[in-house]
Each structure stands twice: as C-alpha cells, then as structure tokens.
Design a protein around this motif. Structure first.
Motif, short mmCIF file in Angstrom:
data_model
loop_
_atom_site.label_atom_id
_atom_site.label_comp_id
_atom_site.label_asym_id
_atom_site.label_seq_id
_atom_site.Cartn_x
_atom_site.Cartn_y
_atom_site.Cartn_z
N LEU A 123 0.83 -1.21 0.00
CA LEU A 123 0.00 0.00 0.00
C LEU A 123 0.86 1.26 0.00
CD1 LEU A 123 -2.83 -0.96 2.54
CD2 LEU A 123 -2.84 -1.13 0.04
N LEU A 124 2.06 1.16 0.56
CA LEU A 124 2.94 2.32 0.59
C LEU A 124 3.37 2.72 -0.82
CD1 LEU A 124 4.30 4.22 2.64
CD2 LEU A 124 6.28 2.71 2.58
N ALA A 125 3.38 1.78 -1.77
CA ALA A 125 3.79 2.07 -3.15
C ALA A 125 2.67 2.68 -3.98
CB ALA A 125 4.30 0.79 -3.82
N HIS A 126 1.46 2.68 -3.45
CA HIS A 126 0.34 3.25 -4.18
C HIS A 126 0.00 4.62 -3.63
CE1 HIS A 126 0.04 -1.00 -5.26
NE2 HIS A 126 -0.74 -0.63 -6.28
N ASP A 127 -0.56 5.43 -4.51
CA ASP A 127 -0.92 6.78 -4.09
C ASP A 127 -2.03 6.71 -3.05
OD1 ASP A 127 0.91 7.83 -5.84
OD2 ASP A 127 -0.54 7.97 -7.49
N PRO A 128 -1.92 7.50 -1.98
CA PRO A 128 -2.97 7.49 -0.95
C PRO A 128 -4.24 8.15 -1.45
CG PRO A 128 -1.37 9.19 -0.46
CD PRO A 128 -0.83 8.45 -1.66
N GLY A 129 -5.34 7.60 -1.08
CA GLY A 129 -6.62 8.19 -1.39
C GLY A 129 -7.06 9.13 -0.29
N ARG A 130 -8.27 9.65 -0.47
CA ARG A 130 -8.75 10.63 0.50
C ARG A 130 -9.05 9.98 1.84
NH1 ARG A 130 -13.69 14.23 -1.41
NH2 ARG A 130 -12.04 14.79 -2.92
N HIS A 131 -9.57 8.74 1.82
CA HIS A 131 -9.98 8.09 3.06
C HIS A 131 -9.11 6.88 3.39
CE1 HIS A 131 -13.53 10.62 3.04
NE2 HIS A 131 -13.82 10.21 1.80
N ASP A 132 -7.90 6.84 2.84
CA ASP A 132 -7.02 5.71 3.12
C ASP A 132 -6.52 5.75 4.55
OD1 ASP A 132 -7.41 4.94 0.60
OD2 ASP A 132 -5.42 5.46 -0.16
N THR A 133 -6.41 4.54 5.14
CA THR A 133 -5.83 4.38 6.48
C THR A 133 -4.64 3.45 6.36
OG1 THR A 133 -7.99 4.63 7.51
CG2 THR A 133 -6.27 3.63 8.84
N TRP A 134 -3.50 3.90 6.89
CA TRP A 134 -2.26 3.16 6.71
C TRP A 134 -1.53 3.12 8.06
CZ3 TRP A 134 3.04 3.69 7.07
CH2 TRP A 134 3.81 2.74 6.38
N PRO A 135 -0.81 2.05 8.42
CA PRO A 135 -0.47 0.86 7.61
C PRO A 135 -1.49 -0.27 7.71
CG PRO A 135 0.77 0.81 9.64
CD PRO A 135 -0.02 2.09 9.68
N TRP A 136 -2.47 -0.13 8.62
CA TRP A 136 -3.42 -1.23 8.81
C TRP A 136 -4.80 -0.76 8.36
CZ3 TRP A 136 0.44 -4.11 9.63
CH2 TRP A 136 1.41 -3.85 10.60
N PRO A 137 -5.27 -1.21 7.19
CA PRO A 137 -6.63 -0.88 6.76
C PRO A 137 -7.66 -1.43 7.74
CG PRO A 137 -5.34 -1.75 4.93
CD PRO A 137 -4.54 -1.98 6.16
N PRO A 138 -8.87 -0.89 7.74
CA PRO A 138 -9.87 -1.36 8.72
C PRO A 138 -10.11 -2.86 8.73
CG PRO A 138 -10.58 0.67 7.68
CD PRO A 138 -9.33 0.26 6.97
N PRO A 139 -10.28 -3.54 7.56
CA PRO A 139 -10.48 -5.00 7.64
C PRO A 139 -9.28 -5.72 8.25
CG PRO A 139 -11.12 -4.18 5.48
CD PRO A 139 -10.40 -3.07 6.17
N THR A 140 -8.08 -5.26 7.91
CA THR A 140 -6.87 -5.88 8.47
C THR A 140 -6.81 -5.67 9.98
OG1 THR A 140 -5.69 -5.50 6.39
CG2 THR A 140 -4.36 -5.87 8.37
N LEU A 189 -3.17 2.99 16.81
CA LEU A 189 -4.45 2.45 17.27
C LEU A 189 -4.37 0.94 17.51
CD1 LEU A 189 -7.44 3.01 17.86
CD2 LEU A 189 -7.90 2.59 15.43
N LEU A 190 -3.67 0.20 16.64
CA LEU A 190 -3.63 -1.25 16.79
C LEU A 190 -2.95 -1.69 18.09
CD1 LEU A 190 -4.22 -4.02 15.70
CD2 LEU A 190 -2.10 -3.92 14.37
N PRO A 191 -1.81 -1.15 18.50
CA PRO A 191 -1.24 -1.56 19.79
C PRO A 191 -2.14 -1.27 20.98
CG PRO A 191 0.43 -0.47 18.47
CD PRO A 191 -0.88 -0.26 17.76
N ILE A 192 -2.87 -0.15 20.91
CA ILE A 192 -3.75 0.19 22.03
C ILE A 192 -4.93 -0.79 22.10
CG2 ILE A 192 -5.30 1.94 22.96
CD1 ILE A 192 -3.46 4.06 21.78
N LEU A 193 -5.63 -0.96 20.97
CA LEU A 193 -6.75 -1.89 20.96
C LEU A 193 -6.28 -3.33 21.19
CD1 LEU A 193 -8.90 -0.50 18.00
CD2 LEU A 193 -9.20 -0.13 20.46
#
Length: 453
Positions: A123-140, A189-193
């Motif tokens: 995902l880092l190699a692709h252009d970010p979109g307006r609502h992109d979440t990185w490095p962990w997308p919501p489903p991931t 967010l992932l380490p906290i949750l």
C-alpha cells in the motif's frame, strides 16, 4: 619490605552486565514463546459437555474467514487501488489463516503478521486516497484483533506479551518510514486496541483455568472426604465389634475359670486346660483393650451404654415418629438366634436409613420391615416422596451414610441394595446371613460397656 595489596574478593558483576544478561534472558524467553505454542493443537472448547459448544469455535472461524476474505480483497482493490490478483493474494494471506484460530492461533499469527506487513509495504507504493488508512486498513485491523483475542484465550502471558511487542514494534517502524502524506493513525491504534483485547482474552483464559483447577480440587477433596468417611465408619465398626467380641471373650473367661467349681471330678489335665483357656481369653481381652486405645487415640469418648440391637428398633421408630416422620415397623417375632454382629448391623442400617429420610425427604411415609427367611435376615426400609415440595434439610448430601451401610453388610457377609424408586422415594434392602438351626446361640449375658473393657 613493601607488600602488594591483596586482591579484593570477587564481588557481584557490575549493574550493566546484570541488565544486559537479564535483557538477553527476557528476549530469549519472548522468542521461545513466539516459536512454541503453549498448548497442544486441541480445539478450543474441546472439553465442553455439549456438542454444539464443541462445534461453536469452528462455526465462528468459518464465519470470520468467509467475512474477511472478500471484504479485505474488495477494500484493497477498490479503495487502495491494488491490482486484482495482488489484492486477492494479500486478502487470502491475511484472512484465510483465521480458520486456524480454533486450534492453532500462534501458527495463524505467523502467517497473518508477515502478510499484514507485506500488505502495508504494498500500500505504501500506491498513491494514498482521501480516506485511506495506513499501515493497517480497517479489515486488516479488525481481523488482527480477532487473532489477538484467540491468542489471549489460548497462549501464556509470555507469548501474549511477545506478540504485542512484535506488533507494536512493526507499527513503530512503519510509522517512521511512512511519508508525510500518509494517515498513520492505525499504527498507534492497533497496539492500544490489541493490548485491551489481549488483556480481556488473558483474563478469560486465567479465569477458566482457575475454575478448572477449582473443580479438580473439589473432586479431589470430595474423594478424600469420602475416603475419610469410609475410614471413620470402619473405625466406628471396629469399636463396636470390640464390644461384641469382648462380650464373648468375657463369657469364655468366666466359664473357663468357673468350670472346676461347676463340674465335679475334673482331672488335673482338664483343670489345666480350662486354666489355659481362661488365660488365653484374658490375653485376648488385653490385646483388644490396647487396640481400642489406638482407635480412640483421637481423644473421642466411646459410648458408655451397651450396643443397641433389634430389641431397640421399636424405641428408634417411636423417636423418629415423634420427630415428625410417619414410620411403620414390621418386626417378625420368630427371628431366632441373631448373631451380635448382625443384630448390631441391622439396627445401625435402620437408624441410618431413617436419618437419611429425615434429612432428604422430610415427612415422607416410611415402612421398616425386618424378616428372617432362608437362613438370612432381611432388613427393608422404603420411603415414599415428600408429601409436599419443600427443600430438604440437607440438599448437598454425598451418600456417605450408604458407605457405612455397605461396610456393615460386608462385615457380616451379606448384600445391600439401595436406589431411588419410580415414584420419587428410596429403597434400602439389606440381606445378612444367619447361623444354621442348631448352632450354639450367643450367651445371654449383658454386653459389657466399651469403656470398662
């Protein structure tokens, strides 16, 4: 002559060395926890009593995999612009191992965790979109939280800490290499949750283990309590047998001592034989006194009244009736000669059976029958159900009273049959052998007091 200073004794290593060794040891433990599962590959809830409970983990992991595989592929392809084939491969690698959560969650983590990191780099190699979440997308992120929950439910605290540390370290490294145009909120967010989910899973697991250990301890305690009750009942029977046997030995001693005076014309060898019999009986009484002192070494006081028998059943039934239990007694008049051990055991069996009715079925109509037939003494105690629904006086009975009944019947060489009746009552039936007709009866003397022997 100048002397060189003596070398100082070796002291503790410098603090730095101690910290380094402790750090290396902890890292080795964490690495071992990550590489070795702390439980066999048995499914979660494998020991559940019902089949649907044992199948529930498989249903859950199937639902998770069926949900997150298409959702992850769709999000990667549509929202992040990942090519279809690559999005499919990443989605399967990230979500398909969820099928292993029921029995091998640590092995599933070793597949999902690298796949998530590879997905973040892609995902880092692709252009970010307006609502992109990185490095962990919501489903991931959500799928990874389910994975952490499974780890918390199955693995030890050391393994759980190692997984969380690896997750936090990976998020920190990705955060550092991320360009400024990336929204890296999920890296924190992932380490906290994940910490919250791991704590919840570990708490549930430790509570389950504590409950299991408590159940095992209760089982062991119940077995020990039953064994202790059995030993106490055997000790009580031994004390009562002492009274019965001592009675006969006392009679033998008196008869042997008085034989030269009651029978005239005895020869010298006959008188010596009677004297030898009396001496042996006295020696046996002495041995029984010493045995009784050992049995009463716990400080308990023995009964100071003669041991009861069938002649006192009427009094026992009358006392039970006064306690509010309707009891009918049927005692045969032609029982014949009943041995002392059988006489005492029959009384104790009826006594314990009536006590059980009072405790567990208060107010139930009860019938007591004592008959002699075919060379056996039959004792039957049958009670019906309680007349009205009410909590028994003792709701947590362990059946230890039946242990004493079986021991007493076994002592006499008889049999015991106990069990519930279809109408809700209970039945106690004992059958003990009687001596054949014509055998010498018990001497009609009064049994001695146990404390005076």
């Amino acid at each position: 002559m100048a002397t060189s200073p003596s070398p100082s004794p070796a002291g503790p290593p410098p603090p730095a060395d101690g910290l380094l060794s402790a750090a290396r040891r902890n890292l080795r433990e964490l690495a071992h926890g990550l590489s070795h599962a702390s439980h066999p590959s048995t499914p979660l809830l494998a020991d559940a009593p019902k089949q649907w409970q044992r199948l529930l983990p498989y249903v859950v992991v199937l639902a998770l995999a069926a949900t997150f595989i298409p959702v992850t592929i769709t999000v990667l392809a549509s929202q992040y612009g990942v090519p279809g084939a690559l999005a499919g491969a990443l989605g399967v690698a990230q979500a398909a191992p969820l099928l292993m959560l029921a029995h091998r969650p640590l092995q599933a983590w070793w597949i999902v965790f690298p796949a998530d990191i590879v997905s973040a780099l892609v995902l880092l190699a692709h252009d970010p979109g307006r609502h992109d979440t990185w490095p962990w997308p919501p489903p991931t992120l959500v799928a990874y939280l389910f994975l952490l929950l499974a780890l918390g439910l199955r693995e030890t605290r050391r393994t759980v800490v190692a997984v969380w540390a690896a997750t936090a370290a990976a998020g920190a490294v990705l955060y550092l290499i991320a360009p400024s145009d990336r929204a890296t909120g999920s890296a924190l967010l992932l380490p906290i949750l994940g910490a919250v989910v791991l704590v919840i899973g570990a708490a549930v697991r430790e509570r389950g283990e504590a409950t299991r250990r408590l159940a095992e301890q209760e089982t062991i305690s119940e077995a020990e309590r039953a064994q202790r009750t059995l030993l106490e009942e055997r000790t009580r029977i031994a004390r009562e047998l002492h009274d019965v046997v001592a009675h006969h030995m006392s009679v033998i001693t008196v008869q042997a001592d008085s034989a030269p005076y009651r029978i005239s014309g005895l020869s010298e060898p006959a008188q010596e034989e009677f004297a030898s019999i009396a001496a042996a009986a006295r020696e046996s009484l002495g041995e029984m006194r010493r045995l009784l002192s050992v049995l009463r070494s716990d400080g308990t006081e023995g009964d100071r009244t003669p041991q009861p028998g069938l002649d006192r059943l009427q009094q026992l039934v009358e006392a039970t009736v006064r306690a509010g239990l309707p009891v009918e007694l049927s005692l045969a008049a032609d029982l014949g000669e009943v041995p002392s051990a059988v006489d005492l055991s029959a009384y104790r069996i009826v006594q314990e059976a009536l006590a059980n009715v009072v405790r567990h079925a208060p107010g139930a109509r009860t019938q007591v029958s004592v008959r002699a037939s075919a060379g056996h003494l039959g004792v039957l105690v049958v009670n019906g159900p309680a007349p009205k629904p009410a909590s028994p006086l003792e709701s947590a009975g362990t059946g230890h009273g039946l242990v004493g009944m079986r021991e007493r019947v076994r002592l006499t060489g008889g049999t015991l049959d106990t069990g519930p009746l279809p109408d809700g009552g209970f039945r106690v039936a004992a059958r003990m052998p009687l001596p054949p007709p014509g055998s010498p009866p018990d001497p009609p003397s009064v049994q001695p007091f146990s404390e005076d022997l």
